[in-house]
Design a protein around this motif. Structure first.
Motif, PDB file in Angstrom:
ATOM      1  N   GLU A 125      31.972  36.242  47.632  1.00  0.00           N
ATOM      2  CA  GLU A 125      32.596  35.675  48.807  1.00  0.00           C
ATOM      3  C   GLU A 125      33.663  36.589  49.390  1.00  0.00           C
ATOM      4  O   GLU A 125      34.287  36.263  50.398  1.00  0.00           O
ATOM      5  CB  GLU A 125      33.202  34.308  48.474  1.00  0.00           C
ATOM      6  CG  GLU A 125      32.165  33.256  48.110  1.00  0.00           C
ATOM      7  CD  GLU A 125      32.784  31.898  47.832  1.00  0.00           C
ATOM      8  OE1 GLU A 125      34.026  31.789  47.959  1.00  0.00           O
ATOM      9  OE2 GLU A 125      32.031  30.969  47.515  1.00  0.00           O
ATOM     10  N   MET A 126      33.882  37.719  48.753  1.00  0.00           N
ATOM     11  CA  MET A 126      34.875  38.670  49.226  1.00  0.00           C
ATOM     12  C   MET A 126      34.210  39.743  50.074  1.00  0.00           C
ATOM     13  O   MET A 126      33.042  40.067  49.894  1.00  0.00           O
ATOM     14  CB  MET A 126      35.601  39.305  48.042  1.00  0.00           C
ATOM     15  CG  MET A 126      36.373  38.308  47.184  1.00  0.00           C
ATOM     16  SD  MET A 126      36.972  39.011  45.628  1.00  0.00           S
ATOM     17  CE  MET A 126      38.155  40.215  46.228  1.00  0.00           C
ATOM     18  N   SER A 127      34.961  40.286  50.999  1.00  0.00           N
ATOM     19  CA  SER A 127      34.433  41.355  51.845  1.00  0.00           C
ATOM     20  C   SER A 127      34.273  42.642  51.039  1.00  0.00           C
ATOM     21  O   SER A 127      34.859  42.802  49.960  1.00  0.00           O
ATOM     22  CB  SER A 127      35.385  41.609  53.020  1.00  0.00           C
ATOM     23  OG  SER A 127      36.601  42.152  52.545  1.00  0.00           O
ATOM     24  N   ASP A 128      33.494  43.567  51.568  1.00  0.00           N
ATOM     25  CA  ASP A 128      33.320  44.860  50.901  1.00  0.00           C
ATOM     26  C   ASP A 128      34.656  45.581  50.755  1.00  0.00           C
ATOM     27  O   ASP A 128      34.886  46.275  49.759  1.00  0.00           O
ATOM     28  CB  ASP A 128      32.343  45.734  51.692  1.00  0.00           C
ATOM     29  CG  ASP A 128      30.914  45.236  51.603  1.00  0.00           C
ATOM     30  OD1 ASP A 128      30.620  44.463  50.665  1.00  0.00           O
ATOM     31  OD2 ASP A 128      30.106  45.604  52.480  1.00  0.00           O
ATOM     32  N   GLU A 129      35.540  45.420  51.755  1.00  0.00           N
ATOM     33  CA  GLU A 129      36.843  46.086  51.699  1.00  0.00           C
ATOM     34  C   GLU A 129      37.669  45.607  50.513  1.00  0.00           C
ATOM     35  O   GLU A 129      38.395  46.394  49.903  1.00  0.00           O
ATOM     36  CB  GLU A 129      37.630  45.849  53.003  1.00  0.00           C
ATOM     37  CG  GLU A 129      37.146  46.663  54.182  1.00  0.00           C
ATOM     38  CD  GLU A 129      35.912  46.042  54.838  1.00  0.00           C
ATOM     39  OE1 GLU A 129      35.338  46.683  55.722  1.00  0.00           O
ATOM     40  OE2 GLU A 129      35.517  44.906  54.466  1.00  0.00           O
ATOM     41  N   LEU A 130      37.544  44.332  50.182  1.00  0.00           N
ATOM     42  CA  LEU A 130      38.301  43.797  49.056  1.00  0.00           C
ATOM     43  C   LEU A 130      37.634  44.121  47.726  1.00  0.00           C
ATOM     44  O   LEU A 130      38.308  44.314  46.714  1.00  0.00           O
ATOM     45  CB  LEU A 130      38.451  42.285  49.199  1.00  0.00           C
ATOM     46  CG  LEU A 130      39.336  41.791  50.341  1.00  0.00           C
ATOM     47  CD1 LEU A 130      39.375  40.266  50.360  1.00  0.00           C
ATOM     48  CD2 LEU A 130      40.740  42.349  50.224  1.00  0.00           C
ATOM     49  N   ARG A 131      36.303  44.199  47.718  1.00  0.00           N
ATOM     50  CA  ARG A 131      35.588  44.399  46.456  1.00  0.00           C
ATOM     51  C   ARG A 131      35.581  45.839  45.977  1.00  0.00           C
ATOM     52  O   ARG A 131      35.464  46.092  44.785  1.00  0.00           O
ATOM     53  CB  ARG A 131      34.136  43.934  46.592  1.00  0.00           C
ATOM     54  CG  ARG A 131      33.968  42.444  46.694  1.00  0.00           C
ATOM     55  CD  ARG A 131      32.513  42.034  46.648  1.00  0.00           C
ATOM     56  NE  ARG A 131      31.719  42.621  47.714  1.00  0.00           N
ATOM     57  CZ  ARG A 131      30.571  42.106  48.130  1.00  0.00           C
ATOM     58  NH1 ARG A 131      30.098  41.015  47.565  1.00  0.00           N
ATOM     59  NH2 ARG A 131      29.883  42.679  49.095  1.00  0.00           N
ATOM     60  N   LYS A 132      35.708  46.770  46.904  1.00  0.00           N
ATOM     61  CA  LYS A 132      35.396  48.163  46.563  1.00  0.00           C
ATOM     62  C   LYS A 132      36.316  48.755  45.502  1.00  0.00           C
ATOM     63  O   LYS A 132      35.921  49.678  44.800  1.00  0.00           O
ATOM     64  CB  LYS A 132      35.395  49.034  47.822  1.00  0.00           C
ATOM     65  CG  LYS A 132      36.740  49.168  48.503  1.00  0.00           C
ATOM     66  CD  LYS A 132      36.609  49.789  49.888  1.00  0.00           C
ATOM     67  CE  LYS A 132      35.994  51.167  49.850  1.00  0.00           C
ATOM     68  NZ  LYS A 132      35.945  51.773  51.194  1.00  0.00           N
TER      69      LYS A 132
END
Length: 366
Positions: A125-132
């Motif tokens: 549920e997190m964006s790619d920006e937060l997950r990376k």
């Protein structure tokens, strides 16, 4: 297992705020300063974070000013022992938040360490920006995030209160990961039976449930520990992480299963009526690491009107793997208004309960 939509008690951190707003990051936040996860390439504008992962971090803002844009970086790579974080994992984390108001000026606002309650984050549920900065890092890693504060004019236009000045900072420590297809590790010692359904050990796969022929369902809740775990007992109001499969007693057909959704673990708060009564009553007190068969009579399932609401009717049978349980973060205590007395406070709390009871239900076969 149908559950009522649970509202967040508090926007616990900037990470959660960004995640729960449809995982959208404003375009102006997306800058090249959002670095790859490499500790020796951290942006110099990030605060300095020290201390052992697993304990509250020490954050030094030095004479740095809030950057006013989204930054992040890996502070420490965990040992992990091969348990790398995947982009669809459920993470158990500790989060400490700060409000960075000016040059070298910051104040801690919240801490899951102090609250004694970890946070569960759904990576998908997190964006790619937060997950990376988290993906492919070992469990035990620590990451720091900086988010720019909201523009006051924008907040006013949206009818929101005036935002706090400066940037928000979240230090995230990853304690544990729950992945697709996870099951309890113990050995199954019984398949059930003796007038109750059976479910042989399915290993890492979806459980099979067989209803006994020519047998009436029990009139009371029945629980069978197919695997007895050695973890702590599940306590009321904890957030519980499970895999499960549910079938109807009448025809033995499976009506819901986490395995049918890719084996993604399901989470809920036990004892708060987020799930049917048979789950709240049958799983409380069971040990983490257990695989439990629940045979739930109609009155503790969806009731006599189940069919009218599209829910499975009659007695239901579940096989549930209890993967984890953590204490829930307590809601913030609002400061009482001048002149407020204990009776008024009691009225307010009762009103909150009534509001919760009117929450919308979230379908999805649960």
């Amino acid at each position: 297992m149908r559950r009522r939509a649970a509202a967040l008690a508090v926007p616990f951190s900037a990470v959660l705020l960004a995640m729960t707003s449809c995982a959208s990051i404003p375009e102006e936040w997306k800058t090249p300063a959002f670095l790859q996860s490499d500790a020796d390439q951290k942006d110099a504008r990030l605060p300095t974070v020290t201390g052992e992962v697993g304990t509250a971090p020490e954050v030094d803002f030095g004479d740095k000013a809030p950057p006013g844009e989204q930054l992040s970086g890996l502070v420490e790579k965990g040992p992990g022992e091969g348990a790398l974080i995947r982009q669809d994992d459920l993470l158990q984390v500790q989060i400490v938040d700060y409000q960075w108001t000016g040059k070298g000026e910051a104040e801690q606002t919240q801490s899951s360490y102090e609250a004694g309650a970890p946070v569960l984050l759904k990576m998908e549920e997190m964006s790619d920006e937060l997950r990376k900065d988290l993906v492919n890092q070992p469990v035990g890693s620590r990451v720091v995030f900086v988010f720019p504060g909201q523009d006051p004019d924008e907040a006013a236009a949206m009818g929101q209160p005036e935002p706090e000045p400066g940037d928000s900072v979240s230090v995230v420590d990853v304690e544990k990961r729950y992945g697709k297809g996870d099951v309890v590790p113990g050995k199954q010692t019984t398949d059930g039976g003796d007038g109750l359904p059976t479910s042989p050990d399915s290993g890492p796969g979806k459980p099979e449930i067989t209803i006994p022929e020519d047998t009436d369902p029990p009139k009371k809740l029945e629980t069978v520990d197919l695997v007895e775990g050695d973890g702590p007992e599940v306590a009321k109001e904890q957030q519980v992480v499970v895999q499960y499969t549910g079938a109807r007693w009448d025809d033995g057909k499976v009506f819901d299963s986490t395995w049918d959704r890719g084996g993604i673990p399901f989470t809920f708060a036990i004892g708060l009526e987020q799930v049917i009564k048979g789950w709240d009553q049958g799983l409380e007190g069971k040990k983490v690491g257990s695989r439990v068969m629940l045979v739930i009579p109609e009155d503790l399932a969806y009731g006599k009107d189940a069919a009218q609401t599209g829910s499975p009717a009659g007695t239901l049978v579940f096989v549930v793997d209890i993967l984890g349980a953590v204490d829930s973060t307590p809601p913030p205590q609002a400061e009482p208004e001048d002149g407020a007395d204990d009776a008024k406070k009691g009225d307010d709390e009762q009103g909150d309960d009534e509001s919760d009871d009117e929450s919308d239900e979230d379908d999805g076969g649960r």
